[in-house]
Design an enzyme around this catalytic site. Structure first.
Site, PDB file in Angstrom:
ATOM      1  N   ALA A  20       0.710  -1.481   0.092  1.00 51.90           N
ATOM      2  CA  ALA A  20       0.205   0.161   0.143  1.00 51.90           C
ATOM      3  C   ALA A  20       0.935   1.376  -0.161  1.00 51.90           C
ATOM      4  O   ALA A  20       0.682   2.077  -0.427  1.00 51.90           O
ATOM      5  CB  ALA A  20      -0.966   0.141   1.104  1.00 51.90           C
ATOM      6  N   GLU A  40      10.155   3.541   6.211  1.00 52.40           N
ATOM      7  CA  GLU A  40      10.055   2.174   6.508  1.00 52.40           C
ATOM      8  C   GLU A  40      11.306   1.228   6.889  1.00 52.40           C
ATOM      9  O   GLU A  40      12.466   1.951   6.409  1.00 52.40           O
ATOM     10  CB  GLU A  40      10.637   1.835   4.661  1.00 52.40           C
ATOM     11  N   ALA A  41      10.570   0.483   8.178  1.00 55.17           N
ATOM     12  CA  ALA A  41      11.402  -0.076   8.813  1.00 55.17           C
ATOM     13  C   ALA A  41      13.068  -1.010   7.909  1.00 55.17           C
ATOM     14  O   ALA A  41      13.608  -1.023   8.501  1.00 55.17           O
ATOM     15  CB  ALA A  41      10.766  -1.369   9.474  1.00 55.17           C
ATOM     16  N   HIS A 447      -2.381 -14.223   5.404  1.00 56.85           N
ATOM     17  CA  HIS A 447      -3.522 -13.032   4.697  1.00 56.85           C
ATOM     18  C   HIS A 447      -4.124 -12.167   5.952  1.00 56.85           C
ATOM     19  O   HIS A 447      -5.738 -12.270   5.519  1.00 56.85           O
ATOM     20  CB  HIS A 447      -4.519 -13.529   3.882  1.00 56.85           C
TER      21      HIS A 447
END
Length: 511
Positions: A20, A40-41, A447
């Site tokens: 996303a 972003e990690a 999921h």
């Protein structure tokens, strides 16, 4: 960029460069007047195995995986490893590359649950916007999106035999099982082009990184969002132990996933007050639904020893799937059966060295779990309780699915491939024995969804515009906002959710 460059203010701050986040950051940076920061990690450099479709199982437990572990499950008595992507592209860079929307009925359940305006027809334009397909109905499928999706090529002979077996038993041969309108069995779309994986980073982020108004910081662990006077004003994060704060003139968008997004909210003091106080987090907003409503597709495999060597996979190991009903009286499909060209098993039930499997997954589970903090420290992993098959209806549906898969596995079309059934095995004939096997063989289909769900009631986390209820300037846009899980592999749906989120934010524009 260096972390020090992040001292400025931005119009938009996007937390998480997964599926996303890559979409949202790329779309927002199309406006040259909007300054966009993407945090972003994980690391910036991809692992070599990411590009190789058949190598995706080897990515579990690597630096590209958060490598979480669930609590001990009531169903099986054991904990379960939970892989989720860490790094550019997130889970789209480590998953099985199956791109299928699920049936439209699973989206049409969202407005019924309070997500007004999020039915299949409402979401369809954004699903189409992400994809580039060929030879499909352009009213249903996208033809100009950044993401190139298509069925397997070349086709694996075992997948061809599996599809023939399903048709032999009377199941419909679907022409576009990924489109959302059909039941039956067919060749699903894959995010593979020219023999390589195409992640969200490949399709969206990489082409956008040359834009001067988009800045990316990797290895950036987000501690919390900064809230004052009911408004989200920015984000606090660390890189290598050094702390940074950045301001948002416009909005902060959490796109850290079904696990990551509720964790950030709770560390920020937004969540169930009783849980936050127990952990030692100051409560800013009592929002009881944060981290609740966790759903996933539980699965189990029917595994066969093969009568001949299985040709090596040229794609992702799973090219043909079926969407069907555990009970003909149901209003919508609730099962997926995926043909897999390797003998997929769980650690407690080792399988044959040479074989294949039919993975049975429950697409419409009734059971619900949770994501919680174990500590206020962001380096501490979450408490994950997927609570699989706690509702007996889920066990009944999965047992019915195992019966359906075994019937397909016995079809003549698979005679030349089948030697013997390894699991559940010929002795598993009764319902009780299949239930026992299911509990031992239970696995995740990776999921997770639902922990920041859309709605208007007191347990909903975001409204229909994806705004966190009670906080301005803060949205969530990833699989966590699904009120209920879709009846397909969730990646395609996440692309659609992200495209819609970007459209909502583009209407606001830079501040």
């Amino acid at each position: 960029m260096t972390p020090q460059a992040a001292a400025r203010e931005y119009d938009f701050i996007v937390v998480g460069a997964g599926t996303a986040g890559c979409v949202i950051a790329a779309r927002l940076s199309e406006d040259a007047g909007a300054r966009v920061l993407l945090l972003e990690a994980g690391g910036r450099e991809p692992l070599a195995a990411m590009a190789v479709p058949a190598a995706w199982p080897s990515l579990e437990g690597t630096s590209a995986d958060w490598a979480d572990t669930s609590v001990e499950l009531t169903a099986s008595g054991t904990a379960m490893r939970w892989a989720r992507g860490r790094g550019l592209g997130g889970s789209s860079a480590i998953n099985g590359m199956i791109f299928t929307r699920g049936h439209r009925s699973s989206y049409d359940a969202w407005p019924v649950a309070g997500a007004t305006g999020w039915g299949f027809d409402d979401v369809l334009p954004y699903l189409r916007r992400s994809e580039h397909t060929q030879g499909r109905d352009p009213a249903l499928r996208g033809v100009a999106g950044p993401l190139d999706v298509r069925p397997a090529m070349p086709r694996h002979p075992l997948a061809e035999a599996g599809l023939a077996a399903a048709v032999e038993l009377g199941y419909r041969a679907a022409t576009d099982i990924s489109g959302g309108l059909e039941e039956g069995f067919g060749w699903c779309d894959l995010t593979i082009a020219d023999g390589k994986r195409v992640s969200a980073s490949d399709a969206y982020l990489a082409p956008a990184l040359a834009r001067p108004n988009l800045e990316l910081v990797t290895d950036a662990l987000v501690h919390r969002v900064l809230v004052g006077g009911g408004r989200c004003a920015g984000v606090q994060y660390s890189v290598g132990g050094e702390m940074f704060s950045v301001g948002a003139r416009g909005e902060v968008v959490l796109a850290a996933g079904t696990v990551g997004s509720p964790l950030v909210l709770m560390r920020s003091g937004i969540g169930p007050k009783r849980h936050l106080r127990a952990i030692g987090v100051e409560v800013i907003l009592d929002l009881p639904g944060v981290g609740q409503n966790l759903q996933d597709h539980p699965a189990a495999s029917v595994v066969y020893r093969s009568a001949r060597p299985i040709p090596p996979a040229g794609n992702n190991h799973g090219e043909v799937l079926g969407l069907l009903r555990s009970d003909p009286q149901l209003d919508a499909p609730d099962l997926q059966i995926l043909f897999i060209d390797v003998p997929l098993t769980v650690p407690s039930l080792p399988g044959p060295d040479q074989g294949y499997a039919l993975l049975v997954s429950l697409m419409a589970p009734h059971s619900r779990g949770s994501v919680q903090l174990q500590s206020a420290e962001p380096q501490t992993g979450p408490r994950l309780d997927p609570n699989y098959v706690s509702d007996p209806r889920d066990i009944d549906a999965l047992v019915a699915g195992l019966d359906l898969a075994r019937a397909i596995g016995r079809a003549k079309a698979l005679d030349r491939w089948r030697r013997t059934e390894a699991h559940p095995g010929p002795d598993a004939r009764s319902r009780d024995s299949l239930r026992a096997y299911l509990r031992a063989a239970l696995q995740t289909y990776h999921h997770p969804a639902g922990t920041c769900r859309i709605g208007e009631d007191h347990t909903a986390v975001v409204d229909t515009q994806l705004r966190v209820r009670g906080i301005t300037g803060l949205r969530v846009a990833d699989a966590s906002v699904m009120p209920s899980i879709v009846s397909g592999n969730t990646m395609a749906s996440v692309y659609g959710i992200a495209e819609r989120a970007a459209s909502l934010l583009q209407k606001i524009g830079p501040r």
